[in-house]
Design a protein around this motif. Sequence first.
Motif, PDB file in Angstrom:
ATOM      1  N   GLU A 142      -1.889  -5.661   1.914  1.00  0.00           N
ATOM      2  CA  GLU A 142      -1.248  -5.501   3.358  1.00  0.00           C
ATOM      3  C   GLU A 142      -1.609  -4.005   4.063  1.00  0.00           C
ATOM      4  O   GLU A 142      -2.211  -4.022   4.939  1.00  0.00           O
ATOM      5  N   ASP A 143      -1.528  -2.981   2.937  1.00  0.00           N
ATOM      6  CA  ASP A 143      -2.069  -1.644   3.582  1.00  0.00           C
ATOM      7  C   ASP A 143      -3.440  -1.659   3.994  1.00  0.00           C
ATOM      8  O   ASP A 143      -3.663  -1.093   4.797  1.00  0.00           O
ATOM      9  N   LEU A 190      -7.286  -2.664  10.602  1.00  0.00           N
ATOM     10  CA  LEU A 190      -6.860  -3.062  11.833  1.00  0.00           C
ATOM     11  C   LEU A 190      -6.488  -1.649  12.724  1.00  0.00           C
ATOM     12  O   LEU A 190      -7.134  -1.755  13.844  1.00  0.00           O
ATOM     13  N   THR A 191      -5.876  -0.808  12.094  1.00  0.00           N
ATOM     14  CA  THR A 191      -5.910   0.618  12.940  1.00  0.00           C
ATOM     15  C   THR A 191      -7.154   1.269  13.003  1.00  0.00           C
ATOM     16  O   THR A 191      -7.258   1.734  14.131  1.00  0.00           O
ATOM     17  N   LEU A 200      -1.158   3.704   1.936  1.00  0.00           N
ATOM     18  CA  LEU A 200      -1.937   2.998   1.118  1.00  0.00           C
ATOM     19  C   LEU A 200      -2.305   3.783  -0.050  1.00  0.00           C
ATOM     20  O   LEU A 200      -2.109   3.351  -1.360  1.00  0.00           O
ATOM     21  N   ALA A 201      -2.514   5.263  -0.136  1.00  0.00           N
ATOM     22  CA  ALA A 201      -2.678   5.993  -1.271  1.00  0.00           C
ATOM     23  C   ALA A 201      -1.423   6.207  -2.093  1.00  0.00           C
ATOM     24  O   ALA A 201      -1.559   6.241  -3.256  1.00  0.00           O
ATOM     25  N   ALA A 202      -0.237   6.383  -1.485  1.00  0.00           N
ATOM     26  CA  ALA A 202       0.821   6.543  -2.004  1.00  0.00           C
ATOM     27  C   ALA A 202       1.326   5.099  -2.721  1.00  0.00           C
ATOM     28  O   ALA A 202       1.871   5.168  -3.824  1.00  0.00           O
ATOM     29  N   GLU A 249       7.182  -2.930   6.490  1.00  0.00           N
ATOM     30  CA  GLU A 249       6.423  -3.155   5.310  1.00  0.00           C
ATOM     31  C   GLU A 249       7.337  -2.618   3.976  1.00  0.00           C
ATOM     32  O   GLU A 249       7.641  -3.431   3.055  1.00  0.00           O
ATOM     33  N   ARG A 250       7.850  -1.391   4.078  1.00  0.00           N
ATOM     34  CA  ARG A 250       8.612  -0.782   3.198  1.00  0.00           C
ATOM     35  C   ARG A 250       9.878  -1.619   2.877  1.00  0.00           C
ATOM     36  O   ARG A 250      10.568  -2.120   1.888  1.00  0.00           O
TER      37      ARG A 250
END
Length: 491
Positions: free
Chosen positions: A214-215, A221-222, A243-245, A449-450
């Motif tokens: 999803e990330d 998208l962004t 995404l990296a986290a 999302e979180r």
Amino acid sequence: MSNSIKLSVLIAAIALAGCTVGPNFARPEAPASNGYAATGDAVRPIAGGPHATLGEGAGPRWWQAFGSAQLDALVDKAIANNNSLAASNATLERAREQIRAVAGKRLPQIDANARIEREQVNLQAFGFDSSAFPGISTKNPVFNLYSVGGGVSYDLDLFGRNRRKLEQAVAIAEAQQRQTEAAHLTIAGRVVEQVLIIATYRARIAVAEALLAEDQKLVDLTDKRRIAGEGTLTEVTNVQAQLAADRDDIPQLRQPIDEARHMLATLTGVAPDALGPTDFDIATFTLPADVPVAIPATLVRKRPDILQAEADLHASTAAIGVATAELYPNISIGATLTYAAGTPGGLFSNDLKGFDIFGGLTAPIFHGGTLKAQQRMAVDDAKAKAATYRQTILEAFQQVADLLSALQTDQRALVNHQDSVAIAGRSRNLSRRSFQVGNSGILTVLDSERLYQRAQLGLVDARAKQFLNVARLYVATAGGWTGPAVIAATP
């Protein structure tokens, strides 16, 4: 009546008059309670969750209730190959051999002996003067002596010391058997627990990987919005950072899986590289609808740690009899027969045989209070074992009561987390659509999302905890492995 007949009659009368001192062990009464919940604590089971059925309890292969052949194979492998169980089994066999060793002391003891000697006789010790034998050059003659014979002895055990020792040995062996049963039950429970840990963290990794997907979609998208002039580089950077986290979280989720695998390897008696695949999926496990739970009266006659405490109490009670018998006299009888000759060919000649028949009495007169103190020590030890037995029962009841309560709590938590996932999922979808049409920023999407991820992880943990507590309830009330019966004591 001849003297030998009179002696035989006297010995028989003494043997028949023998008694066994000390208290006779009486198995404690089972509790009269039929349930585990205190008054007012009973909770109605929640629909859809497991329900405890009070009765005889689960069978020895309780883990099969989860419906996983892979799990069954691992438990069987652990029971067959676990080194701690092998040590416990060997200790149990040692205790059984000790029973046979103690029982053998109650039978007549028969021994044979043979000797070859070279002797020199001191004639002067017998009043002979060598000057009276001028023709003999040696003052003290040297010669060979051969002897062969045997003897039998028997302890009449008038006050039951040997009988109590045998009773004590049997009780100690039974305690070891119960400890071995508990070890098998514990090993099976630990295998199930590690399997559930693996399945849980694999499910958590699946949630994390779905979030990464999803990330990545949000990054795409962004970035498209930025290229189209509808978004900013800041939004793209925020999503990329998230995404990296999230990607960094996955290795931390794999560590508990590795540790659980290593533990499974130890439990099954192999090196970690020889364990084989452990790709457990919690969705493939069956959560039992009905969990058989032993009622209190059955539990105290079934649970290994309670039975071990009972056997320890029995052994301590028998030890009182042993210590008490030491205060009284003891009689042993026996006989020996010996053939002796100067040459091997002369053995077994009736002219060169000798025998004796004996009876011995030993009675304590003064030991400085040691024997009385040892008896009091045995009584105090039995009191301690009785208290330990009662405490073991109470702790077992507490454990079962806690787990029965957990069945209700876990199901409530599962239902709440399912609702949370549904609500968080709707919120995430709304925030995405709002972001796509430009009504909200990317931070709102990331927050949703979180929340959705936390809800999903909470649901995974709630489902795993429910399985784990059901497994613990099985361990708390199942009888476990049963080996060969301990040799019964002879009264």
